[in-house]
Scaffold this motif. Structure first.
Motif, PDB file in Angstrom:
ATOM      1  N   GLU A  73       0.829  -1.215   0.000  1.00  0.00           N
ATOM      2  CA  GLU A  73       0.000   0.000   0.000  1.00  0.00           C
ATOM      3  C   GLU A  73       0.859   1.259   0.000  1.00  0.00           C
ATOM      4  O   GLU A  73       0.480   2.274  -0.566  1.00  0.00           O
ATOM      5  N   ASN A  74       2.026   1.190   0.630  1.00  0.00           N
ATOM      6  CA  ASN A  74       2.935   2.346   0.649  1.00  0.00           C
ATOM      7  C   ASN A  74       3.734   2.467  -0.641  1.00  0.00           C
ATOM      8  O   ASN A  74       4.115   3.564  -1.040  1.00  0.00           O
ATOM      9  N   VAL A  75       4.001   1.344  -1.288  1.00  0.00           N
ATOM     10  CA  VAL A  75       4.860   1.337  -2.471  1.00  0.00           C
ATOM     11  C   VAL A  75       4.090   1.607  -3.762  1.00  0.00           C
ATOM     12  O   VAL A  75       4.574   2.309  -4.652  1.00  0.00           O
ATOM     13  N   GLU A  76       2.893   1.055  -3.877  1.00  0.00           N
ATOM     14  CA  GLU A  76       2.156   1.122  -5.143  1.00  0.00           C
ATOM     15  C   GLU A  76       1.952   2.539  -5.680  1.00  0.00           C
ATOM     16  O   GLU A  76       2.118   2.753  -6.887  1.00  0.00           O
ATOM     17  N   PRO A  77       1.612   3.534  -4.850  1.00  0.00           N
ATOM     18  CA  PRO A  77       1.478   4.892  -5.418  1.00  0.00           C
ATOM     19  C   PRO A  77       2.776   5.394  -6.063  1.00  0.00           C
ATOM     20  O   PRO A  77       2.737   6.052  -7.101  1.00  0.00           O
ATOM     21  N   LEU A  78       3.907   5.057  -5.468  1.00  0.00           N
ATOM     22  CA  LEU A  78       5.196   5.467  -6.049  1.00  0.00           C
ATOM     23  C   LEU A  78       5.477   4.729  -7.354  1.00  0.00           C
ATOM     24  O   LEU A  78       5.997   5.314  -8.303  1.00  0.00           O
ATOM     25  N   LEU A  79       5.131   3.452  -7.394  1.00  0.00           N
ATOM     26  CA  LEU A  79       5.343   2.688  -8.622  1.00  0.00           C
ATOM     27  C   LEU A  79       4.510   3.262  -9.758  1.00  0.00           C
ATOM     28  O   LEU A  79       4.969   3.315 -10.908  1.00  0.00           O
ATOM     29  N   ASN A  80       3.312   3.711  -9.436  1.00  0.00           N
ATOM     30  CA  ASN A  80       2.444   4.314 -10.453  1.00  0.00           C
ATOM     31  C   ASN A  80       3.043   5.600 -11.021  1.00  0.00           C
ATOM     32  O   ASN A  80       2.772   5.967 -12.164  1.00  0.00           O
ATOM     33  N   GLU A  81       3.869   6.276 -10.240  1.00  0.00           N
ATOM     34  CA  GLU A  81       4.514   7.517 -10.681  1.00  0.00           C
ATOM     35  C   GLU A  81       5.787   7.263 -11.500  1.00  0.00           C
ATOM     36  O   GLU A  81       6.320   8.189 -12.111  1.00  0.00           O
ATOM     37  N   HIS A  82       6.273   6.028 -11.477  1.00  0.00           N
ATOM     38  CA  HIS A  82       7.541   5.706 -12.142  1.00  0.00           C
ATOM     39  C   HIS A  82       7.313   4.592 -13.154  1.00  0.00           C
ATOM     40  O   HIS A  82       7.211   3.414 -12.795  1.00  0.00           O
ATOM     41  N   PRO A  83       7.251   4.954 -14.422  1.00  0.00           N
ATOM     42  CA  PRO A  83       6.925   3.995 -15.490  1.00  0.00           C
ATOM     43  C   PRO A  83       7.829   2.768 -15.500  1.00  0.00           C
ATOM     44  O   PRO A  83       9.045   2.876 -15.352  1.00  0.00           O
ATOM     45  N   CYS A 116      13.193   4.182  -4.587  1.00  0.00           N
ATOM     46  CA  CYS A 116      13.931   3.879  -3.364  1.00  0.00           C
ATOM     47  C   CYS A 116      14.345   5.147  -2.624  1.00  0.00           C
ATOM     48  O   CYS A 116      14.279   5.206  -1.393  1.00  0.00           O
ATOM     49  N   GLU A 117      14.749   6.158  -3.355  1.00  0.00           N
ATOM     50  CA  GLU A 117      15.145   7.421  -2.722  1.00  0.00           C
ATOM     51  C   GLU A 117      13.961   8.046  -1.987  1.00  0.00           C
ATOM     52  O   GLU A 117      14.096   8.516  -0.850  1.00  0.00           O
ATOM     53  N   THR A 118      12.801   8.044  -2.608  1.00  0.00           N
ATOM     54  CA  THR A 118      11.606   8.590  -1.965  1.00  0.00           C
ATOM     55  C   THR A 118      11.270   7.792  -0.708  1.00  0.00           C
ATOM     56  O   THR A 118      10.951   8.368   0.343  1.00  0.00           O
ATOM     57  N   LEU A 119      11.361   6.478  -0.798  1.00  0.00           N
ATOM     58  CA  LEU A 119      11.064   5.641   0.366  1.00  0.00           C
ATOM     59  C   LEU A 119      12.062   5.889   1.495  1.00  0.00           C
ATOM     60  O   LEU A 119      11.685   5.944   2.665  1.00  0.00           O
ATOM     61  N   LYS A 120      13.339   6.038   1.145  1.00  0.00           N
ATOM     62  CA  LYS A 120      14.354   6.346   2.166  1.00  0.00           C
ATOM     63  C   LYS A 120      14.020   7.644   2.889  1.00  0.00           C
ATOM     64  O   LYS A 120      14.165   7.746   4.102  1.00  0.00           O
ATOM     65  N   GLN A 121      13.579   8.654   2.131  1.00  0.00           N
ATOM     66  CA  GLN A 121      13.213   9.939   2.728  1.00  0.00           C
ATOM     67  C   GLN A 121      12.021   9.790   3.673  1.00  0.00           C
ATOM     68  O   GLN A 121      11.859  10.593   4.590  1.00  0.00           O
ATOM     69  N   GLN A 122      11.217   8.752   3.472  1.00  0.00           N
ATOM     70  CA  GLN A 122      10.074   8.475   4.340  1.00  0.00           C
ATOM     71  C   GLN A 122      10.466   7.588   5.527  1.00  0.00           C
ATOM     72  O   GLN A 122       9.622   7.219   6.329  1.00  0.00           O
ATOM     73  N   GLY A 123      11.753   7.229   5.607  1.00  0.00           N
ATOM     74  CA  GLY A 123      12.236   6.411   6.710  1.00  0.00           C
ATOM     75  C   GLY A 123      12.103   4.910   6.489  1.00  0.00           C
ATOM     76  O   GLY A 123      12.266   4.129   7.427  1.00  0.00           O
ATOM     77  N   VAL A 124      11.827   4.514   5.260  1.00  0.00           N
ATOM     78  CA  VAL A 124      11.688   3.094   4.933  1.00  0.00           C
ATOM     79  C   VAL A 124      13.075   2.496   4.692  1.00  0.00           C
ATOM     80  O   VAL A 124      13.915   3.114   4.033  1.00  0.00           O
TER      81      VAL A 124
END
Length: 107
Positions: free
Chosen positions: A6-16, A42-50
């Motif tokens: 659920e946390n990853v899918e929105p980011l995947l949708n933004e990155h073809p 991965c960079e976005t997730l790292k910034q979110q503390g993942v």
């Protein structure tokens, strides 16, 4: 990637071209796709503390590598590899379903 889909899918949708390659647990997965896009996710997730670890090789369980399927099948045929019924039950790490017992299903 140590988070839920659920946390990853929105980011995947933004990155073809990026996809979840495999769920290793309810809160961990491998993602795949074009390297630059995966690194951006991965960079976005790292910034979110993942917790994220970029692997030095691409996961093959994505549409990005589906074009390779026929090459693998051809290589197995050319090598005259004998595919036999497994001695123990094997389960897919993608679907969690038991693998088939017949040659075509195993392929």
């Amino acid at each position: 990637v140590m988070t839920s889909s659920e946390n990853v899918e929105p980011l995947l949708n933004e990155h073809p071209g990026t996809n979840i390659a495999i769920h290793t647990s309810p809160s961990a997965m491998l993602i795949g796709g074009p390297r630059e896009e995966v690194e951006a996710v991965c960079e976005t997730l790292k910034q979110q503390g993942v917790v994220v670890q970029v692997l030095p090789y691409p996961p093959i369980h994505t549409p990005h590598f589906s074009r390779m399927r026929q090459k693998f099948i051809d290589a197995l045929d050319d090598a005259k590899v004998t595919i036999r019924k497994p001695k123990i039950d094997l389960y897919s790490s993608i679907t969690t379903e038991k693998y088939p017992q017949d040659r075509e299903g195993i392929r």
